[in-house]
Motif scaffolding. Structure first.
Motif, short mmCIF file in Angstrom:
data_model
loop_
_atom_site.label_atom_id
_atom_site.label_comp_id
_atom_site.label_asym_id
_atom_site.label_seq_id
_atom_site.Cartn_x
_atom_site.Cartn_y
_atom_site.Cartn_z
N TYR A 117 0.84 -1.20 0.00
CA TYR A 117 0.00 0.00 0.00
C TYR A 117 0.87 1.25 0.00
N ALA B 61 -5.64 7.52 -2.63
CA ALA B 61 -6.48 6.52 -1.96
C ALA B 61 -7.92 6.67 -2.43
N PRO C 195 -9.01 4.32 1.95
CA PRO C 195 -7.80 4.20 2.77
C PRO C 195 -7.79 2.89 3.56
N LEU C 196 -6.62 2.45 3.96
CA LEU C 196 -6.51 1.21 4.74
C LEU C 196 -7.40 1.27 5.96
N ASP C 197 -8.23 0.23 6.13
CA ASP C 197 -9.15 0.17 7.26
C ASP C 197 -9.79 -1.20 7.31
N GLY D 168 -7.52 -1.87 1.47
CA GLY D 168 -7.28 -0.56 0.89
C GLY D 168 -7.43 -0.61 -0.61
#
Length: 132
Positions: A93, A102, A105-107, A116
Motif C-alpha cells: 500500500y 487513496a 484508505p486502509l481500514d 485498501g
C-alpha cells in the motif's frame, strides 16, 4: 479460447516503467517479453509496442499506445491482491500509493481484517486485501 489476459494501455510512454515497478514490488513476478517500436514505426521509437509480464503467476499484457485516446484507466477495473500478512499489505500500500491516491484508505471495512483501494501513479487501480 486459449487464454484470458488483462491488458493495460499506457498513453504516456510509461508501460515499461510501470512493469518494472510492479515486478519489483511483488514476489514471484517477472517481465516475460518486451517488443519496442523501432525507427519509422507507428509508435515513438523505444516505447513498448507489446509486452508481457506476470505478477504471482498472473500474466498481463501492456503497451504504450501510439494513439491518444479520450480515456484512460478507471477504478471499475482493478488488480485485486490477497495479501498473506499485514506487513505485506502495508508495504505494498505504501509503495503503490506514492504519487497516486487513496480511493478507500486502509481500514477494517467489515469484509476483511484490513483493506485498501488505490490508484497508483500510473492510474492503475489496486485493491489490497488481508482476509480474516
Amino acid at each position: 479460447m486459449e487464454q484470458v489476459t488483462p491488458f493495460l494501455m499506457f498513453q504516456d510512454g510509461k508501460a515499461e516503467e510501470a512493469m518494472n515497478y510492479y515486478t519489483s514490488l511483488i514476489e514471484d513476478s517477472e517481465i516475460k517479453s518486451v517488443v519496442r517500436y523501432g525507427a519509422n514505426e507507428d509508435g515513438e521509437e523505444g516505447t513498448v509496442m507489446h509486452a508481457v509480464f506476470s505478477l504471482k503467476g498472473q500474466e498481463f499484457m501492456c503497451i504504450d499506445s501510439n494513439i491518444k485516446h479520450q480515456f484512460s484507466f478507471t477504478p471499475s477495473f482493478s488488480i485485486y491482491l490477497t495479501c498473506s500478512s499485514e506487513e505485506e499489505l502495508d508495504n505494498l500500500y505504501e509503495k503503490l500509493i506514492e504519487g497516486g491516491k487513496a480511493l478507500m484508505p486502509l481500514d477494517d471495512y467489515g469484509f476483511s481484517i484490513k483493506f485498501g483501494w488505490i490508484n497508483d501513479r500510473y492510474g492503475v487501480s489496486w485493491q489490497l486485501n488481508l482476509p480474516e
